[in-house]
Design an enzyme around this catalytic site. Structure first.
Site, short mmCIF file in Angstrom:
data_model
loop_
_atom_site.label_atom_id
_atom_site.label_comp_id
_atom_site.label_asym_id
_atom_site.label_seq_id
_atom_site.Cartn_x
_atom_site.Cartn_y
_atom_site.Cartn_z
N CYS A 74 0.80 -1.49 0.02
CA CYS A 74 -0.07 -0.02 -0.07
C CYS A 74 0.75 1.41 -0.10
O CYS A 74 1.95 0.48 -0.51
CB CYS A 74 -1.25 -0.14 1.29
SG CYS A 74 -0.07 0.16 2.67
N ILE A 75 0.55 2.82 0.87
CA ILE A 75 1.81 4.01 0.57
C ILE A 75 2.99 3.32 0.89
O ILE A 75 3.39 4.58 0.97
CB ILE A 75 0.51 4.63 0.68
CG1 ILE A 75 0.28 5.92 0.05
CG2 ILE A 75 0.50 5.07 2.17
CD1 ILE A 75 -0.51 6.75 -0.70
#
Length: 638
Positions: free
Chosen positions: A26-27
């Site tokens: 994810c980020i």
């Protein structure tokens, strides 16, 4: 930073590659699904340089990295030999419009080979230039070898597209390559030249086709598939469907060889009998149609394509035109489309040069220098997103100059004869077999004119220093909103209405510890996230639960809606912006369903953090309740 050793250490301490079922990112973090979490050495990972912390949640073993997670993820995938893919349906089940899916398909197929495609075209272009200048003899060995170097990719283009298309459609890439190899198999390609046809199909129509061989009594229309585009893409699409079907119905003990065998036995004859001829006729019609439009008015076509090309690039629409251009090369050996947009990078370079010379802002000057150079060589993103778009008028003048340059290219009849390079490296691709003519000279004139015009318009009418004071990438600190205590403070406003919380009070140790950035958390009361600053979107995760924004003042801001909400895979989130886009303070960026997310069991505490906090003195608001666009965090450069 080199990530190879870090990747090795991470894989080793999650229990080795054999303990990994899958890994995505994810980020901020790597998300492993492990076969046995007890084999992971959490303490070692948490103390490892390059790792912020480790979390276990929702059946995932999460290794928190921070801003460099995309690079670390690539290294982990390469080191472990894992499948590098995000879920195809990362946006939460909506595949988007048919047009968006088409653009995504085309970009997924062609992007992996564009670099080597351009390189091969440049070699062919320079080889033609050397012959035109009399430096090489087109019958000599040097020319022949250089021609082979440049022409090999184009002749066997279906093989490369077979790989990338099958990968995009979810099939086995090597099956796509074998299908393409059959299409360009020399023994079959040579049959039409060896004798007379058995009979002719569709006689007297535009689809008239001689038949030289049959397959179990079914006529086979032999086409020339070397350098073709559409037949292999269509064939790969159906092959991927067939492979998935056989993988479901064939017993696992014999699946390894029976699935590819049955797939090839069905799809290759089907391609020769049906898919190939229909796709080839379609490609020929497509090429004829684009040339027909060009012939109606080359000047108008040039003005339209030249003027809107950068806009197409911004929205990804150019991917709909690139395969048409490639198809034109393969069908007719010539393409006007990519030639007509030749001036756009030079126009952008001229506008940036004017900004570089006239700007009084040192940061703008620093950004302009490399952006100018890269634009000359056809790489427009740094100049477009970093300089021209934020200042607005330089971008408008670039479009105007590129439109006029495109009309000039249409007037001079400039066309491409190979898929060449970008910027100045594209010039050799305009040289016809007869040698340099006015169409080539006209291209150089058009590029020079577009560059000079964009420079003059931007220099005299661009309002460069005035724009920098209000909305440029390198502006002086913005005036704070009501509630800011110092006039020169850079203010981050609240992205939504809600309740302010300390990071230490939220249930995510990576954010709570401040390891991912300094700031506060907000519990949103409504599902609308607005831009807390003016700047550019530096990161937008496909599931739309997190966004990174780089402000005009250089603050790097991360907003992560909720905790662990990546596991919703985009459900209940809708993005109204894209990565790389310019945003203004207060602009709606993301909508999300507060009630549905809470009902799914996720905490909605949203960290709003400055990841490059070491460059600022940070003061968070003391208010407990806050409204959208109220002052949330004040920054002062150290």
């Amino acid at each position: 930073m080199k990530y190879g050793q870090l990747a090795k250490d991470i894989i080793k301490n999650v229990g080795g590659k054999e303990n990994v079922n899958s890994v995505v990112h994810c980020i901020t973090r790597l998300r492993f699904k492990l076969k046995d979490e007890s084999k992971a050495n959490t303490e070692v990972l948490e103390n490892m340089d390059g790792v912020v912390t480790v979390r276990k949640s929702g059946g995932q073993y999460q290794v928190v990295i921070g801003n460099h997670v995309p690079e670390v993820y690539k290294a982990v995938v390469a080191e472990g030999g894992f499948e590098s893919a995000q879920p195809d349906n990362a946006d939460g089940g909506e595949k988007g419009s048919l047009f968006n899916r088409f653009i995504d398909m085309i970009s997924g197929i062609f992007t992996p080979i564009l670099g080597v495609l351009a390189a091969s075209g440049m070699i062919k272009g320079f080889n033609a230039l050397f012959v035109a200048l009399g430096w090489l003899d087109d019958t000599g060995g040097t020319y022949q070898i250089l021609n082979a170097v440049g022409d090999a990719l184009f002749y066997f283009l279906p093989v490369l597209l077979g790989y990338t298309a099958m990968k995009k459609f979810g099939g086995t890439p090597f099956l796509g390559m074998v299908i393409a190899m059959a299409l360009v198999y020399p023994a079959l390609e040579g049959i039409p030249a060896a004798g007379d046809p058995l009979y002719t199909l569709f006689a007297g129509t535009m689809f008239e086709s001689p038949v030289y061989i049959e397959f179990f009594g079914i006529p086979v229309i032999l086409m020339t598939y070397s350098m073709s585009v559409i037949p292999i893409i269509v064939s790969a699409f159906f092959a991927a469907k067939l492979e998935k079907f056989f993988a479901r119905v064939i017993p696992s003990v014999v699946r390894m060889f029976l699935v590819p065998m049955f797939t090839l036995l069905i799809i290759i004859p089907l391609t020769f009998i049906v898919i190939g001829p229909i796709a080839t006729w379609a490609s020929q019609l497509l090429g004829t149609a684009t040339v027909w439009v060009y012939d109606l008015s080359p000047i108008i076509a040039g003005a339209f394509l030249g003027g809107f090309w950068l806009v197409f690039v911004m929205f990804g629409l150019h991917w709909g035109l690139v395969p048409i251009a490639i198809n034109n090369f393969t069908v007719g050996g010539v393409d006007p489309i990519l030639a007509l947009v030749f001036v756009h990078s030079f126009a952008l370079a001229g506008a940036i040069l004017a900004v570089w010379i006239k700007s009084r802002n040192q940061k703008t000057k620093t950004l302009s220098a490399p952006a100018f150079i890269s634009s000359i060589f056809g790489v427009t993103e740094p100049g477009m997103y970093g300089i021209a778009l934020p200042l607005k008028k330089p971008f408008i003048f670039t479009l105007v100059s590129s439109a006029i340059g495109g009309a000039m290219l249409g007037f001079f009849g400039t066309k491409g004869y190979v898929m060449g390079g970008l910027g100045i490296f594209q010039i050799p691709s305009f040289i016809p077999q007869e040698g340099i003519d006015m169409s080539v000279i006209g291209a150089i004139i058009a590029a020079a004119f577009g560059m000079v015009l964009a420079f003059a318009l931007t220099y005299f009418f661009g309002g460069i220093n005035k724009n920098e004071a209000s909305n440029s990438v390198a502006a002086e600190p913005m005036q704070p909103l009501a509630g800011a205590k110092e006039v020169n403070n850079h203010v981050i406003v609240s992205p939504f209405n809600g309740r302010v919380k300390s990071l230490a009070d939220i249930g995510d140790t990576a954010f709570a510890s401040g390891a991912l950035g300094k700031g506060v958390a907000v519990e949103p009361s409504e599902g609308k996230l607005h831009a807390p600053v003016s700047g550019s979107v530096s990161a937008l995760f496909p599931t739309h639960h997190a966004i990174g924004i780089t402000s005009d003042e250089g603050a790097e801001i991360l907003i992560h809606v909720g905790l662990d909400t990546v596991q919703l895979e985009g459900k209940h989130f809708t993005a109204h912006t894209t990565q790389g886009s310019r945003v203004e303070k207060g602009q709606l960026l993301i909508e999300f369903d507060v009630k549905a997310i809470k009902e799914a069991g996720y905490e909605l505490s949203t960290p709003v953090v400055v990841t490059n906090h070491d460059q600022f003195e940070i003061t968070a608001t003391n208010e407990q309740e806050i409204k959208n666009q109220d002052s949330l965090i004040e920054l002062k450069a150290k």
